[in-house]
Design a protein around this motif. Structure first.
Motif, PDB file in Angstrom:
ATOM      1  N   ALA A 136       0.811  -1.222   0.000  1.00 20.23           N
ATOM      2  CA  ALA A 136       0.000   0.000   0.000  1.00 20.23           C
ATOM      3  C   ALA A 136       0.843   1.271   0.000  1.00 20.23           C
ATOM      4  O   ALA A 136       0.415   2.298   0.528  1.00 20.23           O
ATOM      5  CB  ALA A 136      -0.931  -0.009   1.212  1.00 20.23           C
ATOM      6  N   GLN A 137       2.017   1.227  -0.604  1.00 17.26           N
ATOM      7  CA  GLN A 137       2.902   2.397  -0.571  1.00 17.26           C
ATOM      8  C   GLN A 137       2.298   3.621  -1.260  1.00 17.26           C
ATOM      9  O   GLN A 137       2.420   4.739  -0.768  1.00 17.26           O
ATOM     10  CB  GLN A 137       4.265   2.043  -1.200  1.00 17.26           C
ATOM     11  N   GLU A 138       1.615   3.418  -2.383  1.00 22.63           N
ATOM     12  CA  GLU A 138       0.981   4.549  -3.084  1.00 22.63           C
ATOM     13  C   GLU A 138      -0.106   5.181  -2.222  1.00 22.63           C
ATOM     14  O   GLU A 138      -0.221   6.403  -2.142  1.00 22.63           O
ATOM     15  CB  GLU A 138       0.376   4.080  -4.414  1.00 22.63           C
ATOM     16  N   GLU A 139      -0.928   4.339  -1.595  1.00 18.77           N
ATOM     17  CA  GLU A 139      -2.010   4.833  -0.743  1.00 18.77           C
ATOM     18  C   GLU A 139      -1.454   5.599   0.453  1.00 18.77           C
ATOM     19  O   GLU A 139      -1.966   6.669   0.811  1.00 18.77           O
ATOM     20  CB  GLU A 139      -2.878   3.665  -0.254  1.00 18.77           C
ATOM     21  N   LEU A 140      -0.396   5.066   1.074  1.00 21.64           N
ATOM     22  CA  LEU A 140       0.207   5.732   2.236  1.00 21.64           C
ATOM     23  C   LEU A 140       0.771   7.094   1.855  1.00 21.64           C
ATOM     24  O   LEU A 140       0.642   8.063   2.606  1.00 21.64           O
ATOM     25  CB  LEU A 140       1.302   4.848   2.834  1.00 21.64           C
ATOM     26  N   LYS A 141       1.369   7.154   0.680  1.00 19.99           N
ATOM     27  CA  LYS A 141       1.938   8.427   0.201  1.00 19.99           C
ATOM     28  C   LYS A 141       0.815   9.440  -0.033  1.00 19.99           C
ATOM     29  O   LYS A 141       0.923  10.616   0.338  1.00 19.99           O
ATOM     30  CB  LYS A 141       2.721   8.188  -1.086  1.00 19.99           C
ATOM     31  N   ALA A 142      -0.280   8.988  -0.647  1.00 25.73           N
ATOM     32  CA  ALA A 142      -1.408   9.882  -0.937  1.00 25.73           C
ATOM     33  C   ALA A 142      -2.126  10.317   0.346  1.00 25.73           C
ATOM     34  O   ALA A 142      -2.615  11.441   0.433  1.00 25.73           O
ATOM     35  CB  ALA A 142      -2.390   9.188  -1.878  1.00 25.73           C
ATOM     36  N   LEU A 143      -2.174   9.436   1.350  1.00 27.53           N
ATOM     37  CA  LEU A 143      -2.837   9.775   2.612  1.00 27.53           C
ATOM     38  C   LEU A 143      -2.046  10.796   3.417  1.00 27.53           C
ATOM     39  O   LEU A 143      -2.610  11.614   4.138  1.00 27.53           O
ATOM     40  CB  LEU A 143      -3.051   8.507   3.457  1.00 27.53           C
ATOM     41  N   GLY A 144      -0.726  10.771   3.305  1.00 26.43           N
ATOM     42  CA  GLY A 144       0.116  11.727   4.033  1.00 26.43           C
ATOM     43  C   GLY A 144       0.243  11.348   5.504  1.00 26.43           C
ATOM     44  O   GLY A 144       0.077  10.190   5.886  1.00 26.43           O
ATOM     45  N   ALA A 145       0.511  12.350   6.322  1.00 24.72           N
ATOM     46  CA  ALA A 145       0.722  12.099   7.755  1.00 24.72           C
ATOM     47  C   ALA A 145      -0.615  11.848   8.445  1.00 24.72           C
ATOM     48  O   ALA A 145      -1.583  12.580   8.243  1.00 24.72           O
ATOM     49  CB  ALA A 145       1.416  13.289   8.392  1.00 24.72           C
ATOM     50  N   GLY A 146      -0.654  10.821   9.235  1.00 28.26           N
ATOM     51  CA  GLY A 146      -1.861  10.516  10.005  1.00 28.26           C
ATOM     52  C   GLY A 146      -1.684  10.931  11.462  1.00 28.26           C
ATOM     53  O   GLY A 146      -0.798  11.722  11.784  1.00 28.26           O
ATOM     54  N   TYR A 147      -2.509  10.416  12.332  1.00 30.98           N
ATOM     55  CA  TYR A 147      -2.395  10.716  13.763  1.00 30.98           C
ATOM     56  C   TYR A 147      -2.532   9.414  14.552  1.00 30.98           C
ATOM     57  O   TYR A 147      -3.011   8.404  14.033  1.00 30.98           O
ATOM     58  CB  TYR A 147      -3.443  11.750  14.196  1.00 30.98           C
ATOM     59  N   GLU A 148      -2.106   9.454  15.804  1.00 32.15           N
ATOM     60  CA  GLU A 148      -2.139   8.264  16.651  1.00 32.15           C
ATOM     61  C   GLU A 148      -3.562   8.017  17.156  1.00 32.15           C
ATOM     62  O   GLU A 148      -4.319   8.962  17.359  1.00 32.15           O
ATOM     63  CB  GLU A 148      -1.195   8.433  17.844  1.00 32.15           C
ATOM     64  N   PRO A 149      -3.897   6.751  17.391  1.00 31.74           N
ATOM     65  CA  PRO A 149      -5.208   6.464  17.992  1.00 31.74           C
ATOM     66  C   PRO A 149      -5.211   6.882  19.455  1.00 31.74           C
ATOM     67  O   PRO A 149      -4.149   7.073  20.051  1.00 31.74           O
ATOM     68  CB  PRO A 149      -5.323   4.940  17.855  1.00 31.74           C
ATOM     69  N   SER A 150      -6.398   7.030  20.029  1.00 32.42           N
ATOM     70  CA  SER A 150      -6.465   7.314  21.463  1.00 32.42           C
ATOM     71  C   SER A 150      -6.036   6.065  22.218  1.00 32.42           C
ATOM     72  O   SER A 150      -6.052   4.960  21.680  1.00 32.42           O
ATOM     73  CB  SER A 150      -7.887   7.718  21.857  1.00 32.42           C
ATOM     74  N   LYS A 151      -5.637   6.233  23.454  1.00 28.68           N
ATOM     75  CA  LYS A 151      -5.111   5.107  24.235  1.00 28.68           C
ATOM     76  C   LYS A 151      -6.202   4.252  24.872  1.00 28.68           C
ATOM     77  O   LYS A 151      -5.933   3.289  25.555  1.00 28.68           O
ATOM     78  CB  LYS A 151      -4.171   5.632  25.339  1.00 28.68           C
ATOM     79  N   ILE A 152      -7.457   4.611  24.631  1.00 22.14           N
ATOM     80  CA  ILE A 152      -8.572   3.865  25.223  1.00 22.14           C
ATOM     81  C   ILE A 152      -8.769   2.559  24.476  1.00 22.14           C
ATOM     82  O   ILE A 152      -8.846   2.541  23.250  1.00 22.14           O
ATOM     83  CB  ILE A 152      -9.875   4.689  25.174  1.00 22.14           C
ATOM     84  N   ILE A 153      -8.848   1.459  25.228  1.00 17.44           N
ATOM     85  CA  ILE A 153      -9.155   0.157  24.641  1.00 17.44           C
ATOM     86  C   ILE A 153     -10.641  -0.086  24.828  1.00 17.44           C
ATOM     87  O   ILE A 153     -11.169   0.095  25.923  1.00 17.44           O
ATOM     88  CB  ILE A 153      -8.330  -0.972  25.303  1.00 17.44           C
ATOM     89  N   PRO A 154     -11.357  -0.488  23.776  1.00 17.65           N
ATOM     90  CA  PRO A 154     -12.801  -0.734  23.909  1.00 17.65           C
ATOM     91  C   PRO A 154     -13.105  -1.752  25.001  1.00 17.65           C
ATOM     92  O   PRO A 154     -12.303  -2.638  25.277  1.00 17.65           O
ATOM     93  CB  PRO A 154     -13.200  -1.284  22.529  1.00 17.65           C
ATOM     94  N   GLN A 155     -14.304  -1.615  25.597  1.00 18.97           N
ATOM     95  CA  GLN A 155     -14.718  -2.513  26.673  1.00 18.97           C
ATOM     96  C   GLN A 155     -15.007  -3.923  26.187  1.00 18.97           C
ATOM     97  O   GLN A 155     -14.996  -4.861  26.944  1.00 18.97           O
ATOM     98  CB  GLN A 155     -15.964  -1.951  27.380  1.00 18.97           C
ATOM     99  N   GLU A 156     -15.287  -4.041  24.902  1.00 19.33           N
ATOM    100  CA  GLU A 156     -15.613  -5.350  24.353  1.00 19.33           C
ATOM    101  C   GLU A 156     -14.422  -6.287  24.501  1.00 19.33           C
ATOM    102  O   GLU A 156     -13.309  -5.955  24.124  1.00 19.33           O
ATOM    103  CB  GLU A 156     -15.967  -5.211  22.867  1.00 19.33           C
TER     104      GLU A 156
END
Length: 198
Positions: A136-156
């Motif tokens: 997915a190198q092309e997709e990653l390049k087109a998406l650019g910089a992302g952000y980190e997920p929150s540290k909360i783990i779902p209760q499920e």
């Protein structure tokens, strides 16, 4: 008279045996349109992220099942481009690509995932553009910089990886089928012996 009874019993036996032998017919119903651009994906999708698969939970296939039965895929989220995701998230897909499910998910592999639907029940499929991280190198390049997920783990609580336990199912079916054959043979033998005594 006994010949008629034997024929009826054999007919029931054949019909009963066919119940276990006949495989369900599969219909190929999924076709994908041209994949939208990354800009369109960012606009349309509920969540776009990369993640490592922790578990894949498939439905147990019984006599009645569908290629659209849901599969739950639990991800450890790495990078997010759209959506408010915790450090783990579950995405649903159909069991088979015949129902547009994405069959390529494997435990311990990383993917770019394009998911739609309600944030509490994300879904994806064969036509959404999911790829392994390595391809997915092309997709990653087109998406650019992302952000980190929150540290909360779902209760499920994630379910363990479940596989389709067909061996146990087949063992049970074989026992039932053999038992019916033995019982039918025994009944036919009794009928035959009674007729001969007359």
């Amino acid at each position: 008279m006994w010949k008629r009874t034997v024929m009826i019993l054999l007919s029931y036996l054949i019909l009963f045996g066919m119940w276990f032998v006949i495989e369900p017919v599969t219909v190929n119903a999924c076709s994908c349109a041209e994949l939208p651009s990354i800009e369109e994906q960012l606009e349309r999708k509920t969540a776009i992220f990369t993640g490592k698969i922790l578990s894949v939970t498939k439905p147990v296939q019984g006599k009645i099942w569908s290629s659209a039965d849901p599969v739950k895929v639990l991800f450890e989220v790495k990078t997010v481009w759209k959506g408010e995701l915790g450090s783990q998230t579950t995405v649903h897909t159909a069991l088979s690509s015949k129902s547009c499910g994405y069959e390529g998910f494997e435990v311990n592999k990383e993917y770019v995932v394009f998911a739609y639907g309600d944030p509490d029940r994300l879904e994806t499929g064969r036509c959404e553009g999911n790829k392994t991280l390595a391809s997915a190198q092309e997709e990653l390049k087109a998406l650019g910089a992302g952000y980190e997920p929150s540290k909360i783990i779902p209760q499920e609580i994630p379910l363990e990886v479940s596989s389709i336990n067909m061996e146990a199912d087949n063992g049970y079916i074989t026992i039932v089928f053999v038992s019916v054959i033995i019982l039918t043979t025994f009944i036919l033998l009794i009928i035959f012996l009674r007729v001969r005594r007359r």
